[in-house]
Scaffold this motif. Structure first.
Motif, short mmCIF file in Angstrom:
data_model
loop_
_atom_site.label_atom_id
_atom_site.label_comp_id
_atom_site.label_asym_id
_atom_site.label_seq_id
_atom_site.Cartn_x
_atom_site.Cartn_y
_atom_site.Cartn_z
N ILE A 1 -11.50 -9.93 32.57
CA ILE A 1 -11.06 -8.65 33.25
C ILE A 1 -12.02 -7.42 33.36
CG2 ILE A 1 -9.37 -6.83 32.62
CD1 ILE A 1 -7.35 -8.96 31.79
N PHE A 2 -12.59 -7.26 32.14
CA PHE A 2 -13.57 -5.99 32.07
C PHE A 2 -15.05 -6.20 32.83
CE2 PHE A 2 -10.35 -4.41 29.07
CZ PHE A 2 -10.39 -3.12 29.67
N LEU A 3 -15.32 -7.61 32.83
CA LEU A 3 -16.71 -8.02 33.47
C LEU A 3 -16.30 -7.78 34.93
CD1 LEU A 3 -17.90 -10.80 31.46
CD2 LEU A 3 -18.85 -8.28 31.63
N THR A 4 -15.10 -8.17 35.43
CA THR A 4 -14.71 -8.19 36.81
C THR A 4 -14.52 -6.58 37.24
OG1 THR A 4 -13.42 -10.18 36.74
CG2 THR A 4 -13.00 -8.64 38.61
N LEU A 5 -14.00 -5.73 36.56
CA LEU A 5 -14.00 -4.28 36.92
C LEU A 5 -15.36 -3.64 36.89
CD1 LEU A 5 -10.75 -3.29 34.57
CD2 LEU A 5 -10.83 -3.51 37.18
N SER A 6 -16.19 -4.24 35.79
CA SER A 6 -17.60 -3.58 36.00
C SER A 6 -18.21 -4.10 37.13
CB SER A 6 -18.36 -4.10 34.76
OG SER A 6 -19.67 -3.63 34.72
N ALA A 7 -17.97 -5.43 37.56
CA ALA A 7 -18.69 -5.82 38.67
C ALA A 7 -18.18 -5.07 40.25
CB ALA A 7 -18.31 -7.26 38.90
N LEU A 8 -16.91 -4.80 40.15
CA LEU A 8 -16.32 -4.10 41.39
C LEU A 8 -16.85 -2.75 41.37
CD1 LEU A 8 -12.79 -5.50 41.08
CD2 LEU A 8 -14.70 -6.16 42.92
N ALA A 9 -17.05 -1.87 40.09
CA ALA A 9 -17.45 -0.81 40.17
C ALA A 9 -19.01 -0.73 40.25
CB ALA A 9 -17.49 -0.37 38.73
#
Length: 141
Positions: free
Chosen positions: A68-76
């Protein structure tokens, strides 16, 4: 010098070159396509680096929280790069890069709000000086 500082300093140097190289490389092309090309190159280089250094692992071992947080980081990161390349294409690198580095101020605020970090007064002074510097460098005369 702590190891983290050396790595952070190298990050700053590479980020500075990123702005200069990107500004030149964006001449006459779409910034979104340029961002895609950049991502493909970075993906290839990182895959080789991870394989050569023996750090290749099984992503199935990541926890749902990791994903979840790696995906959010990638999107950001992707959103940041799209915005940064557009800004570089239409603005001066010497003005765009300092505004981009306003992220330092936002990281400090978000770290307090979401991570419970507590910068010391001296650190807040430095953060305020960065914010002031961004304003000075980005204002037009």
């Amino acid at each position: 010098m702590p190891a983290w500082f050396a790595w952070a300093l190298m990050s700053a140097v590479f980020a500075a070159f990123t702005a200069i190289f990107a500004k030149v490389g964006l001449a006459g092309i779409d910034p979104d396509m340029a961002t895609l090309v950049r991502v493909v190159i970075i993906t290839g280089v990182l895959a080789v680096f991870v394989a050569v250094t023996g750090k290749w692992g099984n992503p199935a071992m990541f926890t749902p929280r990791n994903w979840i947080f790696l995906t959010l980081s990638a999107l950001a990161t992707g959103a940041s790069w799209v915005c940064y390349f557009r800004a570089l294409q239409i603005g001066d690198a010497s003005k765009v890069a300092p505004v981009d580095k306003f992220s330092l101020v936002l990281v400090a605020v978000f770290a307090v709000l979401f991570l419970g970090e507590r910068p010391a007064p001296r650190e807040w002074l430095g953060i305020a000086l960065v914010a002031a510097g961004v304003m000075v460098l980005s204002l037009r005369r």
